[in-house]
Design a protein around this motif. Structure first.
Motif, PDB file in Angstrom:
ATOM      1  N   SER A  41     -45.517  47.115 -66.208  1.00 27.75           N
ATOM      2  CA  SER A  41     -45.554  46.258 -65.077  1.00 27.75           C
ATOM      3  C   SER A  41     -46.682  46.770 -64.001  1.00 27.75           C
ATOM      4  O   SER A  41     -46.650  47.934 -63.679  1.00 27.75           O
ATOM      5  N   ASN A  42     -46.776  45.791 -63.199  1.00 29.17           N
ATOM      6  CA  ASN A  42     -47.160  45.897 -61.823  1.00 29.17           C
ATOM      7  C   ASN A  42     -45.955  46.114 -60.924  1.00 29.17           C
ATOM      8  O   ASN A  42     -45.052  45.232 -60.671  1.00 29.17           O
ATOM      9  N   GLN A  82     -40.759  49.232 -71.135  1.00 31.91           N
ATOM     10  CA  GLN A  82     -42.018  49.590 -70.413  1.00 31.91           C
ATOM     11  C   GLN A  82     -42.521  51.205 -70.367  1.00 31.91           C
ATOM     12  O   GLN A  82     -41.104  51.871 -70.395  1.00 31.91           O
ATOM     13  N   ARG A  86     -48.321  50.143 -63.277  1.00 31.73           N
ATOM     14  CA  ARG A  86     -49.471  49.973 -62.154  1.00 31.73           C
ATOM     15  C   ARG A  86     -49.008  49.823 -60.846  1.00 31.73           C
ATOM     16  O   ARG A  86     -48.088  48.894 -60.714  1.00 31.73           O
ATOM     17  N   TYR A 303     -50.766  45.375 -68.117  1.00 32.54           N
ATOM     18  CA  TYR A 303     -49.724  45.464 -67.114  1.00 32.54           C
ATOM     19  C   TYR A 303     -49.375  44.081 -66.685  1.00 32.54           C
ATOM     20  O   TYR A 303     -50.246  43.351 -66.291  1.00 32.54           O
TER      21      TYR A 303
END
Length: 331
Positions: A41-42, A82, A86, A303
């Motif tokens: 993920s961001n 995950q 980012r 991401y």
């Protein structure tokens, strides 16, 4: 931050060995994966309030208030599969304001440096394999809004790139840098184009191309055509694209357009980072996986951004813990 402080951060983290790549996915078969590495993920905000109120929850700007909550969120994301993050660094000229940290003078404050270093230490301790640091100059610092050249703000943005790079290198984490989020302009934006060219030249003369994606690019054909105008004879080792599909132009179509354009420009051999997509979105995951298979394009990692296809808020509407839709398609 002075050299002695950076060396101190490096010494604090040097004893921690990186986890082996072969164990990073945790589930699934690497041989059948769509991307080269499991993404994530961001991670810009660790929580949201009612009405999509994000500003009190920036992972850098609010780290000093909530290190335990941020660590808990990282553990939830890692447990959900995950393995890469980012991390956006939002900055502007002037005092800290919500998510934005002060970049006056081209340096982060001591508190912001400590926050970023603490966040990266928590990311590493949780077991994440790599980070991408995205520089997000905002307000008057955003070259995308300049109507004339702003030398002072340009130097300030360049300084923050250098400062963030020093902190992430000291963390010991494998990393990439997005030098300025989505700075690849459409045609007819000469000031933004000049800024991207200058920043690329200044960065690569000092550091080369190995640790950066250059500039992330919005998934529009007119912007894809500008990549050779920015990079000219020296291109990054990886390219980054952001694919948000619409009914008229879905992720499949945007991916294929990027693939055709980069191949025509002589950039086709490089792997991509898919830096932003809708959060945990089965439609996007299927479209992108199909496009990867159809083109044979290498993807380093993907991401998700904390926004769903419903777009109930302008920019951020969720904390992206689940990664199931993308993991199911080999991202």
């Amino acid at each position: 931050m002075n050299r002695r402080s950076l060396l101190k951060i490096a010494a604090m983290t040097a004893f921690t060995a990186a986890l082996p790549e072969s164990s990073e996915r945790g589930e699934g078969d690497l041989a059948t994966s769509t991307a080269e590495h499991r993404g994530g993920s961001n991670f810009g905000w660790y929580d949201l309030a009612a009405g999509c109120r994000r500003e009190p929850y920036g992972v850098i700007s609010a780290y000093h208030r909530a290190p335990r909550r941020i660590l808990d969120r990282l553990r939830q994301m890692h447990a959900a599969g995950q393995r890469r993050l980012r991390i956006p660094v939002f900055h502007k000229h002037g005092p800290d304001e919500g998510t934005f940290i002060d970049s006056t003078g081209g340096r982060m404050s001591d508190r912001s440096v400590a926050a970023l270093a603490g966040l990266l230490a928590a990311v590493r301790a949780t077991g994440f394999q790599e980070v991408e640091i995205g520089l997000f100059p905002g307000k008057q610092n955003s070259p995308k809004s300049w109507t004339r050249w702003e030398q002072g703000l340009y130097l300030e943005n360049l300084g923050i790139v250098e400062h963030a790079r020093a902190v992430v290198r000291a963390s010991g984490l494998p990393y990439l840098l997005d030098l300025s989020n989505e700075l690849v302009p459409p045609p007819g934006r000469p000031v933004a184009l000049r800024c991207a060219r200058q920043l690329w030249q200044d960065y690569t003369e000092r550091h080369g191309t190995a640790d950066t994606v250059g500039f992330s690019c919005i998934g529009d054909t007119e912007r894809f055509t500008m990549l050779p105008e920015i990079y000219r004879d020296v291109a990054p080792d990886r390219l980054e694209f952001h694919f948000y599909g619409t009914p008229a132009n879905d992720e499949w179509a945007r991916f294929l357009s990027a693939h055709r354009t980069t191949r025509a420009a002589g950039l086709g051999s490089r792997p991509w980072v898919i830096g932003e997509v809708f959060s945990d979105d089965a439609v996007a995951a299927a479209n992108l996986a199909r496009a990867v298979r159809a083109t044979g394009q290498r993807v380093h990692a993907l991401y998700q951004w904390p926004l769903t296809r419903r777009q109930l808020c302008a920019d951020v509407e969720t904390v992206p813990v689940s990664f199931a839709a993308y993991a199911a398609h080999g991202f």
